[in-house]
Scaffold this motif. Structure first.
Motif, PDB file in Angstrom:
ATOM      1  N   VAL A   1     -12.895  99.839 -16.449  1.00 33.09           N
ATOM      2  CA  VAL A   1     -13.754  98.784 -17.081  1.00 33.09           C
ATOM      3  C   VAL A   1     -14.155  97.859 -16.229  1.00 33.09           C
ATOM      4  O   VAL A   1     -13.860  97.649 -15.205  1.00 33.09           O
ATOM      5  N   LEU A   2     -15.661  97.715 -16.242  1.00 30.83           N
ATOM      6  CA  LEU A   2     -16.296  96.754 -15.120  1.00 30.83           C
ATOM      7  C   LEU A   2     -16.542  95.487 -16.315  1.00 30.83           C
ATOM      8  O   LEU A   2     -16.643  95.020 -17.227  1.00 30.83           O
ATOM      9  N   VAL A   3     -15.416  94.438 -15.561  1.00 27.23           N
ATOM     10  CA  VAL A   3     -16.423  92.832 -15.958  1.00 27.23           C
ATOM     11  C   VAL A   3     -16.760  91.943 -15.133  1.00 27.23           C
ATOM     12  O   VAL A   3     -16.777  92.382 -14.547  1.00 27.23           O
ATOM     13  N   GLY A   4     -17.396  91.400 -15.340  1.00 31.11           N
ATOM     14  CA  GLY A   4     -19.121  90.630 -14.857  1.00 31.11           C
ATOM     15  C   GLY A   4     -19.342  89.653 -15.901  1.00 31.11           C
ATOM     16  O   GLY A   4     -18.454  88.620 -16.753  1.00 31.11           O
ATOM     17  N   ASP A   5     -20.972  88.860 -16.001  1.00 27.56           N
ATOM     18  CA  ASP A   5     -21.014  88.245 -16.483  1.00 27.56           C
ATOM     19  C   ASP A   5     -22.309  87.954 -16.500  1.00 27.56           C
ATOM     20  O   ASP A   5     -23.360  86.904 -16.727  1.00 27.56           O
ATOM     21  N   SER A   6     -23.506  89.334 -15.771  1.00 24.69           N
ATOM     22  CA  SER A   6     -25.014  89.875 -16.165  1.00 24.69           C
ATOM     23  C   SER A   6     -25.134  90.822 -16.393  1.00 24.69           C
ATOM     24  O   SER A   6     -24.115  92.024 -16.722  1.00 24.69           O
ATOM     25  N   GLU A   7     -26.690  90.948 -16.168  1.00 23.08           N
ATOM     26  CA  GLU A   7     -27.322  92.243 -16.694  1.00 23.08           C
ATOM     27  C   GLU A   7     -26.934  92.798 -15.757  1.00 23.08           C
ATOM     28  O   GLU A   7     -26.190  94.129 -16.187  1.00 23.08           O
ATOM     29  N   PRO A   8     -27.027  93.091 -14.489  1.00 25.65           N
ATOM     30  CA  PRO A   8     -26.591  94.331 -13.568  1.00 25.65           C
ATOM     31  C   PRO A   8     -24.616  94.770 -13.526  1.00 25.65           C
ATOM     32  O   PRO A   8     -24.666  96.402 -13.416  1.00 25.65           O
ATOM     33  N   ASP A   9     -24.115  93.705 -13.938  1.00 25.54           N
ATOM     34  CA  ASP A   9     -22.816  94.531 -14.826  1.00 25.54           C
ATOM     35  C   ASP A   9     -23.036  95.554 -15.867  1.00 25.54           C
ATOM     36  O   ASP A   9     -22.766  96.305 -15.596  1.00 25.54           O
ATOM     37  N   ALA A  10     -23.809  94.933 -17.088  1.00 26.12           N
ATOM     38  CA  ALA A  10     -23.783  95.790 -18.105  1.00 26.12           C
ATOM     39  C   ALA A  10     -24.280  96.616 -18.035  1.00 26.12           C
ATOM     40  O   ALA A  10     -23.806  97.790 -17.927  1.00 26.12           O
ATOM     41  N   LEU A  11     -25.684  96.674 -17.132  1.00 31.95           N
ATOM     42  CA  LEU A  11     -26.121  98.771 -16.969  1.00 31.95           C
ATOM     43  C   LEU A  11     -25.382  99.141 -15.980  1.00 31.95           C
ATOM     44  O   LEU A  11     -25.163 100.255 -16.185  1.00 31.95           O
ATOM     45  N   ALA A  12     -24.727  98.471 -14.980  1.00 29.49           N
ATOM     46  CA  ALA A  12     -23.770  99.498 -14.084  1.00 29.49           C
ATOM     47  C   ALA A  12     -22.658 100.135 -15.195  1.00 29.49           C
ATOM     48  O   ALA A  12     -22.917 101.551 -14.978  1.00 29.49           O
TER      49      ALA A  12
ATOM     50  N   LEU B   1     -17.153  94.213 -20.390  1.00 30.35           N
ATOM     51  CA  LEU B   1     -16.752  93.352 -20.809  1.00 30.35           C
ATOM     52  C   LEU B   1     -16.913  92.212 -19.693  1.00 30.35           C
ATOM     53  O   LEU B   1     -16.926  91.894 -18.597  1.00 30.35           O
ATOM     54  N   LEU B   2     -18.037  90.834 -20.893  1.00 33.20           N
ATOM     55  CA  LEU B   2     -18.449  90.120 -20.234  1.00 33.20           C
ATOM     56  C   LEU B   2     -18.313  88.395 -20.044  1.00 33.20           C
ATOM     57  O   LEU B   2     -17.791  88.595 -21.597  1.00 33.20           O
ATOM     58  N   PHE B   3     -17.862  87.797 -19.800  1.00 26.72           N
ATOM     59  CA  PHE B   3     -17.709  86.193 -19.583  1.00 26.72           C
ATOM     60  C   PHE B   3     -18.481  84.998 -19.564  1.00 26.72           C
ATOM     61  O   PHE B   3     -19.830  85.781 -19.093  1.00 26.72           O
ATOM     62  N   GLU B   4     -18.474  84.714 -21.001  1.00 24.18           N
ATOM     63  CA  GLU B   4     -19.581  84.190 -21.547  1.00 24.18           C
ATOM     64  C   GLU B   4     -19.982  82.666 -20.057  1.00 24.18           C
ATOM     65  O   GLU B   4     -20.758  81.452 -20.591  1.00 24.18           O
ATOM     66  N   GLY B   5     -19.047  82.226 -19.666  1.00 23.09           N
ATOM     67  CA  GLY B   5     -19.063  81.168 -18.788  1.00 23.09           C
ATOM     68  C   GLY B   5     -19.480  80.865 -17.496  1.00 23.09           C
ATOM     69  O   GLY B   5     -19.350  81.086 -16.706  1.00 23.09           O
ATOM     70  N   GLY B   6     -19.826  82.006 -16.799  1.00 24.28           N
ATOM     71  CA  GLY B   6     -20.108  82.963 -15.876  1.00 24.28           C
ATOM     72  C   GLY B   6     -22.033  82.229 -15.503  1.00 24.28           C
ATOM     73  O   GLY B   6     -22.793  81.712 -15.707  1.00 24.28           O
TER      74      GLY B   6
ATOM     75  N   SER C   1     -25.620  84.142 -15.843  1.00 22.83           N
ATOM     76  CA  SER C   1     -27.159  85.153 -15.924  1.00 22.83           C
ATOM     77  C   SER C   1     -27.801  84.725 -16.968  1.00 22.83           C
ATOM     78  O   SER C   1     -28.257  82.996 -16.656  1.00 22.83           O
ATOM     79  N   GLU C   2     -28.547  85.305 -15.771  1.00 25.52           N
ATOM     80  CA  GLU C   2     -30.443  84.983 -16.608  1.00 25.52           C
ATOM     81  C   GLU C   2     -30.907  85.478 -17.545  1.00 25.52           C
ATOM     82  O   GLU C   2     -31.858  84.296 -18.108  1.00 25.52           O
ATOM     83  N   LYS C   3     -29.824  85.957 -18.286  1.00 33.38           N
ATOM     84  CA  LYS C   3     -30.220  86.439 -19.971  1.00 33.38           C
ATOM     85  C   LYS C   3     -29.610  85.711 -20.187  1.00 33.38           C
ATOM     86  O   LYS C   3     -27.677  86.087 -20.207  1.00 33.38           O
ATOM     87  N   PRO C   4     -29.380  85.422 -21.743  1.00 35.81           N
ATOM     88  CA  PRO C   4     -28.300  85.349 -22.823  1.00 35.81           C
ATOM     89  C   PRO C   4     -27.164  86.473 -22.320  1.00 35.81           C
ATOM     90  O   PRO C   4     -27.550  87.591 -23.018  1.00 35.81           O
ATOM     91  N   VAL C   5     -25.989  86.231 -23.014  1.00 33.77           N
ATOM     92  CA  VAL C   5     -25.534  87.642 -22.280  1.00 33.77           C
ATOM     93  C   VAL C   5     -24.599  88.286 -23.958  1.00 33.77           C
ATOM     94  O   VAL C   5     -24.908  89.175 -23.658  1.00 33.77           O
ATOM     95  N   ARG C   6     -24.665  87.436 -24.853  1.00 33.32           N
ATOM     96  CA  ARG C   6     -25.417  87.847 -25.969  1.00 33.32           C
ATOM     97  C   ARG C   6     -25.424  88.786 -26.516  1.00 33.32           C
ATOM     98  O   ARG C   6     -25.620  90.394 -27.117  1.00 33.32           O
ATOM     99  N   THR C   7     -27.117  89.037 -25.660  1.00 35.64           N
ATOM    100  CA  THR C   7     -28.105  89.769 -25.374  1.00 35.64           C
ATOM    101  C   THR C   7     -27.851  91.069 -24.890  1.00 35.64           C
ATOM    102  O   THR C   7     -28.745  92.265 -24.625  1.00 35.64           O
ATOM    103  N   LEU C   8     -27.073  91.241 -23.603  1.00 37.39           N
ATOM    104  CA  LEU C   8     -26.647  92.490 -22.672  1.00 37.39           C
ATOM    105  C   LEU C   8     -25.969  93.638 -23.156  1.00 37.39           C
ATOM    106  O   LEU C   8     -26.002  94.812 -22.157  1.00 37.39           O
TER     107      LEU C   8
END
Length: 233
Positions: free
Chosen positions: A171-182, A191-196, A198-205
């Motif tokens: 599991v990778l827990v992050g907040d932005s696109e590099p996390d999602a891509l990795a 799992l992405l934290f919405e309070g972190g 991110s240059e892009k909307p987290v819900r789009t990642l």
């Protein structure tokens, strides 16, 4: 439920650092302004920094110039980076604090047998120094930064190094696109934290699950792990 019945037992969980475990923006913006204002840039706001963090200190400086439509050469960026690292190293945890309930969640995950690590595009020495000052380092098996000799996120090699290998499930827990891509490249749950930050909307990642605060994290984690295990069954 016994430890052996818990799907979290033995599970490698890697956390991003800035904007995921710790709200570092106040100290980052202080160092950023100290490095770029002498080059003629206007002061960067904390809220702007929160949308610029995630790809490392050099990228943060480059984005500060780009946002104000100021061109900077390689030598100028290098000079700013040197100054940024000097200031930030000296003031790394003046105002940086773990997000609410982070430490309690980490402790409970450890009790459940999870294998915790940090996977960050922050330089290794700075990540270690920050976690040391916040007295959080001992919670992690390993801390893997951007200058550890491994390609940084979104390269999955960075995440595998944090996991300590190539697990069947991680599991990778992050907040932005590099996390999602990795996570996607590594076949890991994301799992992405919405309070972190991110240059892009987290819900789009394309994360497996999102969470808004850490008091809901364990429920979200268990749901995501159970769903992945059911899909593999």
């Amino acid at each position: 439920m016994t430890l052996t019945d818990d799907p979290i037992a033995g599970l490698p969980i890697a956390f991003d650092l800035d904007g995921t475990l710790v709200d570092t923006a106040p100290d980052l913006v202080r160092a950023l302004n100290a490095s770029v204002k002498p080059c003629g840039l206007s002061e960067v706001r904390v809220d702007d920094v929160r949308a610029m963090v995630g790809r490392g200190a050099r990228a943060l400086i480059e984005r500060a110039f780009a946002r104000q439509n100021v061109e900077a050469g390689l030598s100028e960026i290098d000079h700013c980076l040197t100054r940024f690292l000097e200031v930030y190293r000296d003031q790394i945890a003046v105002d940086s604090r773990p997000f609410a309930n982070v430490e309690a969640v980490l402790d409970r995950l450890a009790t459940r047998g999870a294998r915790l690590s940090v996977c960050t595009n922050k330089p290794q020495t700075l990540a270690q120094a920050l976690l040391d000052q916040l007295k959080m380092s001992d919670r992690f098996e390993r801390i893997i930064g951007a200058d550890s000799g491994i390609a940084k996120k979104p390269d999955p090699a960075h995440l595998f190094a944090a996991f300590g290998g190539t697990p069947t499930l991680g599991v990778l827990v992050g907040d932005s696109e590099p996390d999602a891509l990795a996570a996607r490249a590594a076949g890991a749950i994301c799992l992405l934290f919405e309070g972190g930050y991110s240059e892009k909307p987290v819900r789009t990642l394309g994360a497996d699950r999102l969470f808004k605060q850490y008091d809901e994290f364990e429920t979200v984690l268990t749901e995501a792990v159970s769903a992945r295990l059911s899909a593999k069954a």
